[in-house]
Scaffold this motif. Structure first.
Motif, PDB file in Angstrom:
ATOM      1  N   VAL A  81       0.748  -1.477  -0.030  1.00 12.83           N
ATOM      2  CA  VAL A  81      -0.038  -0.049  -0.091  1.00 12.83           C
ATOM      3  C   VAL A  81       0.814   1.235  -0.005  1.00 12.83           C
ATOM      4  N   VAL A  82       1.967   1.364   0.840  1.00 10.74           N
ATOM      5  CA  VAL A  82       2.832   2.207   0.806  1.00 10.74           C
ATOM      6  C   VAL A  82       3.174   2.454  -0.407  1.00 10.74           C
ATOM      7  N   TRP A  83       3.972   1.569  -1.171  1.00  8.77           N
ATOM      8  CA  TRP A  83       4.609   1.628  -2.442  1.00  8.77           C
ATOM      9  C   TRP A  83       3.618   2.271  -3.711  1.00  8.77           C
ATOM     10  N   VAL A  84       2.462   1.507  -3.604  1.00  8.73           N
ATOM     11  CA  VAL A  84       1.419   2.009  -4.457  1.00  8.73           C
ATOM     12  C   VAL A  84       1.080   3.678  -4.231  1.00  8.73           C
ATOM     13  N   PHE A  85       1.031   4.163  -3.112  1.00  7.86           N
ATOM     14  CA  PHE A  85       0.834   5.609  -2.672  1.00  7.86           C
ATOM     15  C   PHE A  85       2.356   6.355  -3.443  1.00  7.86           C
ATOM     16  N   LEU A  86       3.231   5.772  -3.167  1.00 13.38           N
ATOM     17  CA  LEU A  86       4.503   6.269  -3.534  1.00 13.38           C
ATOM     18  C   LEU A  86       4.523   6.642  -5.208  1.00 13.38           C
ATOM     19  N   VAL A  87       4.087   5.539  -5.695  1.00 11.10           N
ATOM     20  CA  VAL A  87       3.992   5.530  -7.167  1.00 11.10           C
ATOM     21  C   VAL A  87       2.702   6.763  -7.468  1.00 11.10           C
ATOM     22  N   ALA A  88       1.580   6.516  -6.961  1.00  5.83           N
ATOM     23  CA  ALA A  88       0.658   7.639  -7.287  1.00  5.83           C
ATOM     24  C   ALA A  88       1.075   8.883  -7.117  1.00  5.83           C
ATOM     25  N   LEU A  89       1.675   9.321  -6.143  1.00  5.00           N
ATOM     26  CA  LEU A  89       2.350  10.675  -5.788  1.00  5.00           C
ATOM     27  C   LEU A  89       3.446  10.929  -6.535  1.00  5.00           C
ATOM     28  N   GLY A  90       4.232  10.014  -7.338  1.00  2.60           N
ATOM     29  CA  GLY A  90       5.532  10.242  -8.164  1.00  2.60           C
ATOM     30  C   GLY A  90       6.446  10.329  -7.406  1.00  2.60           C
ATOM     31  N   TRP A  91       6.465   9.793  -6.378  1.00  8.18           N
ATOM     32  CA  TRP A  91       7.747   9.783  -5.345  1.00  8.18           C
ATOM     33  C   TRP A  91       8.566   8.448  -5.384  1.00  8.18           C
ATOM     34  N   ALA A  92       7.874   7.557  -6.165  1.00  2.00           N
ATOM     35  CA  ALA A  92       8.614   6.347  -6.343  1.00  2.00           C
ATOM     36  C   ALA A  92       9.933   6.000  -6.865  1.00  2.00           C
ATOM     37  N   GLU A  93      10.164   6.719  -7.991  1.00  2.00           N
ATOM     38  CA  GLU A  93      11.352   6.726  -8.544  1.00  2.00           C
ATOM     39  C   GLU A  93      12.563   7.470  -8.016  1.00  2.00           C
ATOM     40  N   PRO A  94      12.282   8.529  -7.550  1.00  2.00           N
ATOM     41  CA  PRO A  94      13.285   9.222  -6.458  1.00  2.00           C
ATOM     42  C   PRO A  94      13.613   8.206  -5.417  1.00  2.00           C
ATOM     43  N   TRP A  95      12.767   7.715  -4.819  1.00  2.00           N
ATOM     44  CA  TRP A  95      13.030   6.825  -3.729  1.00  2.00           C
ATOM     45  C   TRP A  95      13.633   5.455  -3.984  1.00  2.00           C
ATOM     46  N   ILE A  96      13.291   4.971  -5.250  1.00  2.00           N
ATOM     47  CA  ILE A  96      14.066   3.832  -5.445  1.00  2.00           C
ATOM     48  C   ILE A  96      15.699   4.101  -6.017  1.00  2.00           C
ATOM     49  N   ASN A  97      15.820   5.191  -6.687  1.00  2.00           N
ATOM     50  CA  ASN A  97      17.195   5.722  -7.223  1.00  2.00           C
ATOM     51  C   ASN A  97      17.718   5.921  -5.866  1.00  2.00           C
ATOM     52  N   PHE A  98      17.286   6.554  -4.876  1.00  2.00           N
ATOM     53  CA  PHE A  98      18.065   6.712  -3.610  1.00  2.00           C
ATOM     54  C   PHE A  98      18.499   5.391  -3.040  1.00  2.00           C
ATOM     55  N   VAL A  99      17.527   4.538  -2.838  1.00  2.00           N
ATOM     56  CA  VAL A  99      17.826   3.164  -2.313  1.00  2.00           C
ATOM     57  C   VAL A  99      18.906   2.626  -2.987  1.00  2.00           C
ATOM     58  N   TYR A 100      18.723   2.480  -4.352  1.00  2.00           N
ATOM     59  CA  TYR A 100      19.839   1.894  -5.170  1.00  2.00           C
ATOM     60  C   TYR A 100      21.237   2.422  -4.927  1.00  2.00           C
ATOM     61  N   ARG A 101      21.249   3.917  -5.045  1.00  2.00           N
ATOM     62  CA  ARG A 101      22.574   4.516  -4.891  1.00  2.00           C
ATOM     63  C   ARG A 101      23.204   4.264  -3.540  1.00  2.00           C
ATOM     64  N   MET A 102      22.349   4.211  -2.463  1.00  2.76           N
ATOM     65  CA  MET A 102      22.896   3.832  -1.179  1.00  2.76           C
ATOM     66  C   MET A 102      23.474   2.386  -1.055  1.00  2.76           C
ATOM     67  N   HIS A 103      23.212   1.621  -2.047  1.00  3.24           N
ATOM     68  CA  HIS A 103      23.804   0.186  -2.269  1.00  3.24           C
ATOM     69  C   HIS A 103      24.810   0.199  -3.457  1.00  3.24           C
ATOM     70  N   PHE A 104      25.214   1.288  -3.827  1.00  2.71           N
ATOM     71  CA  PHE A 104      26.089   1.335  -4.792  1.00  2.71           C
ATOM     72  C   PHE A 104      25.866   0.650  -6.061  1.00  2.71           C
ATOM     73  N   ILE A 105      24.602   0.631  -6.376  1.00  2.00           N
ATOM     74  CA  ILE A 105      24.033   0.186  -7.594  1.00  2.00           C
ATOM     75  C   ILE A 105      23.415   1.361  -8.510  1.00  2.00           C
ATOM     76  N   ASN A 106      23.493   0.894  -9.971  1.00  2.00           N
ATOM     77  CA  ASN A 106      23.031   1.833 -10.806  1.00  2.00           C
ATOM     78  C   ASN A 106      21.536   1.294 -11.031  1.00  2.00           C
ATOM     79  N   ASN A 107      20.342   2.084 -11.078  1.00  2.00           N
ATOM     80  CA  ASN A 107      19.308   1.636 -11.367  1.00  2.00           C
ATOM     81  C   ASN A 107      19.037   1.824 -12.804  1.00  2.00           C
ATOM     82  N   THR A 108      18.747   0.657 -13.475  1.00  2.00           N
ATOM     83  CA  THR A 108      18.214   0.714 -14.787  1.00  2.00           C
ATOM     84  C   THR A 108      16.777   0.592 -15.055  1.00  2.00           C
TER      85      THR A 108
END
Length: 84
Positions: A19-46
């Motif tokens: 539900v939290v993820w769906v709200f993040l997607v709906a608000l347009g905040w999912a991509e910045p969040w997932i990019n942040f999480v990937y960067r914190m783990h030294f991973i390039n998000n494709t």
């Protein structure tokens, strides 16, 4: 351990996370969040986040609940067998 309660608890938790993820997607905040999480783990998000679709969002929540319920039931069943 009560199988039914464990399944409901894990299913509810899995559904809540989605539900939290769906709200993040709906608000347009999912991509910045997932990019942040990937960067914190030294991973390039494709990956890119698709546009919000209510039906797909409800579907992922329902599936998460069902799968969490199944996993919770299996966990409690195995726990009860091991700890007899």
């Amino acid at each position: 351990m009560n199988q039914r309660k464990t399944g409901l608890a894990l299913g509810t938790f899995a559904a809540f996370v989605h539900v939290v993820w769906v709200f993040l997607v709906a608000l347009g905040w999912a991509e910045p969040w997932i990019n942040f999480v990937y960067r914190m783990h030294f991973i390039n998000n494709t990956f890119t986040i698709m546009s919000f679709d209510l039906g797909r969002g409800i579907g992922v929540i329902v599936i998460a609940f069902i799968m969490g319920n199944i996993v919770g039931n299996i966990f409690a069943f195995v726990w009860n067998k091991i700890h007899k």
